[in-house]
Design a protein around this motif. Structure first.
Motif, short mmCIF file in Angstrom:
data_model
loop_
_atom_site.label_atom_id
_atom_site.label_comp_id
_atom_site.label_asym_id
_atom_site.label_seq_id
_atom_site.Cartn_x
_atom_site.Cartn_y
_atom_site.Cartn_z
N TYR A 229 79.45 -4.97 97.87
CA TYR A 229 80.44 -5.80 98.56
C TYR A 229 81.08 -6.79 97.58
CZ TYR A 229 82.31 -9.52 101.56
OH TYR A 229 83.11 -10.47 102.13
N ILE A 230 80.26 -7.49 96.81
CA ILE A 230 80.78 -8.47 95.86
C ILE A 230 81.61 -7.78 94.79
CG2 ILE A 230 80.15 -10.15 94.09
CD1 ILE A 230 77.72 -10.89 95.79
N ALA A 231 81.09 -6.71 94.23
CA ALA A 231 81.82 -6.00 93.18
C ALA A 231 83.16 -5.47 93.67
CB ALA A 231 80.96 -4.85 92.66
N SER A 232 83.21 -5.00 94.92
CA SER A 232 84.44 -4.40 95.46
C SER A 232 85.55 -5.43 95.66
CB SER A 232 84.14 -3.68 96.77
OG SER A 232 83.77 -4.60 97.78
N LEU A 233 85.20 -6.70 95.71
CA LEU A 233 86.22 -7.74 95.87
C LEU A 233 87.07 -7.89 94.60
CD1 LEU A 233 84.09 -10.45 97.71
CD2 LEU A 233 85.79 -8.93 98.72
N PHE A 234 86.59 -7.36 93.49
CA PHE A 234 87.32 -7.43 92.23
C PHE A 234 88.05 -6.12 91.91
CE2 PHE A 234 83.55 -10.24 91.64
CZ PHE A 234 84.24 -11.43 91.71
N GLY A 235 88.00 -5.14 92.81
CA GLY A 235 88.67 -3.87 92.59
C GLY A 235 87.77 -2.70 92.91
N GLU A 236 88.17 -1.51 92.46
CA GLU A 236 87.36 -0.32 92.70
C GLU A 236 86.01 -0.45 92.00
OE1 GLU A 236 88.26 1.82 94.77
OE2 GLU A 236 90.44 1.70 94.90
N VAL A 237 84.98 0.11 92.62
CA VAL A 237 83.64 0.10 92.01
C VAL A 237 82.91 1.37 92.46
CG1 VAL A 237 82.57 -1.21 93.89
CG2 VAL A 237 81.57 -1.28 91.58
N ASN A 238 82.11 1.91 91.56
CA ASN A 238 81.33 3.12 91.86
C ASN A 238 79.87 2.74 92.07
OD1 ASN A 238 83.54 5.10 91.20
ND2 ASN A 238 83.33 4.09 89.21
N GLU A 239 79.26 3.30 93.09
CA GLU A 239 77.83 3.14 93.33
C GLU A 239 77.16 4.47 92.99
OE1 GLU A 239 75.22 0.77 96.62
OE2 GLU A 239 76.62 2.27 97.38
N LEU A 240 76.43 4.49 91.90
CA LEU A 240 75.87 5.73 91.38
C LEU A 240 74.36 5.69 91.34
CD1 LEU A 240 78.28 6.21 88.32
CD2 LEU A 240 78.51 7.22 90.61
N ASP A 241 73.77 6.85 91.53
CA ASP A 241 72.33 7.00 91.36
C ASP A 241 72.06 7.32 89.89
OD1 ASP A 241 71.80 6.65 94.10
OD2 ASP A 241 72.28 8.77 94.48
N VAL A 242 71.11 6.62 89.32
CA VAL A 242 70.76 6.88 87.92
C VAL A 242 70.33 8.34 87.74
CG1 VAL A 242 69.21 6.26 86.03
CG2 VAL A 242 70.15 4.49 87.50
N SER A 243 69.76 8.92 88.78
CA SER A 243 69.35 10.33 88.71
C SER A 243 70.53 11.26 88.49
CB SER A 243 68.60 10.73 89.98
OG SER A 243 69.42 10.53 91.12
N ASP A 244 71.77 10.79 88.81
CA ASP A 244 72.96 11.59 88.57
C ASP A 244 73.18 11.83 87.08
OD1 ASP A 244 73.43 11.65 91.28
OD2 ASP A 244 74.81 9.95 91.24
N PHE A 245 72.54 11.02 86.24
CA PHE A 245 72.70 11.12 84.80
C PHE A 245 71.49 11.81 84.15
CE2 PHE A 245 75.21 7.62 86.31
CZ PHE A 245 76.42 7.76 85.64
N ASN A 246 70.86 12.71 84.91
CA ASN A 246 69.69 13.47 84.42
C ASN A 246 68.54 12.54 84.03
OD1 ASN A 246 71.13 15.85 84.72
ND2 ASN A 246 71.94 15.77 82.64
#
Length: 313
Positions: A229-246
């Protein structure tokens, strides 16, 4: 110092402000950000004294700021509040509006003060023009000059640049916040504009559902947001799972678009959907499984192209 001590306020049956506490040192510029309806405007009105608190207290130094139950005319002389409706007198001139709070005893001094403020908001050429003939953005600039006329100790601004053209807004913001610092005027600005929250504020307050959920210097808030929520107030933001990076880690991270780069050895493979031109880069919208991902690239990418991304912090 301005202090809010556990204040709460209910409008009809809805609790709008819930147990809010913070303090602001003299001369600080504070931005209040949050989604629409989170309580930003109501907070400014409570500080000005337009409403009575359900609970808590507001103090400026040794002076209590109270609502209409205690004051026949709400508001304090040392505080000025600029609402979104401007509150101008449409059938009088620009210079008359700006000078309406100033004494007529010393006319030369009054004229000099009005001229100074009109120059700051770049409205000198419209001094004799009636307000009703001005555009919304021009009226907003006049209203800003008007609330500064008596150099208040506290200035409360509710979306003060919302109707002003982008090319003029940047200059006006620099002029205003430089002036406020020189005069040591405490300023609280309720805004949706991330530039005002990041570039011109000593501290930024984040509100959600009537509560203050964060208060920090802008750089800290931007680089280390507590949640999406806080990050999105400054623009686009991605919420990623670290597992997505192997990775074997089971952790979620927040990543801004500028922190994702195309790389041959990237471990996050996405499909491009759209590229948006942003002057010095492109904002690229892509998909990863069921997730929408945003990242920045120096050139336009073709739709349905597959690229690999890595996190660069």
């Amino acid at each position: 110092m301005l202090e809010l001590k556990n204040i709460s306020f209910t409008y009809i049956d809805d609790i709008v402000i819930k147990n809010v506490s913070f303090s602001i040192a003299k001369g600080q510029n504070i931005a209040v950000i949050g989604e629409s309806g989170c309580g930003k405007s109501t907070l400014l009105k409570l500080i000005y004294g337009l409403y009575d608190l359900d609970e808590g207290e507001i103090w400026y130094g040794d002076k209590a700021i109270r609502g209409p139950k205690y004051n026949l005319i709400p508001g304090e002389d040392y505080i000025k509040y600029l609402a979104q409706d401007f509150g101008l007198m449409p059938y009088t001139s620009v210079e008359q509006n700006v000078g309406s709070f100033l004494s007529n005893i010393y006319k030369d001094k009054k004229k000099a003060r009005v001229d100074e403020l009109l120059e700051m908001v770049e409205m000198t050429d419209f001094a004799k023009t009636k307000v009703k003939y001005l555009s919304g953005g021009q009226q907003q600039r006049v209203a800003l000059a008007r609330v500064l006329a008596l150099e208040p100790q506290i200035l409360l601004l509710d979306e003060p640049f919302s109707q002003i053209d982008s090319f003029r807004k940047n200059t006006l913001r620099r002029n205003l916040f430089r002036y406020l610092k020189e005069k040591q005027i405490t300023c609280i600005i309720a805004t949706h504009d991330s530039t005002e929250a990041l570039s011109f504020s000593d501290e930024t307050i984040v509100m959600q559902n009537g509560k203050v959920i964060a208060k920090a210097i802008p750089k800290t808030l931007f680089e280390n947001p507590m949640n999406k929520y806080i990050a999105s107030l400054f623009g686009e933001v991605n919420e990623l799972d670290v597992s997505d990076f192997n990775s074997n880690q089971n952790e979620t991270i927040l990543v801004y678009p500028h922190q994702l780069k195309v790389a041959e050895n990237g471990t996050l493979r996405v499909i491009v959907k759209q590229s948006y031109f942003k002057a010095n880069h492109y904002l690229v919208e892509a998909v990863f499984g069921t997730k929408t991902i945003f990242f920045e690239h120096d050139s336009q990418l073709e739709p349905d192209q597959e690229v690999s991304l890595k996190v660069v912090k």
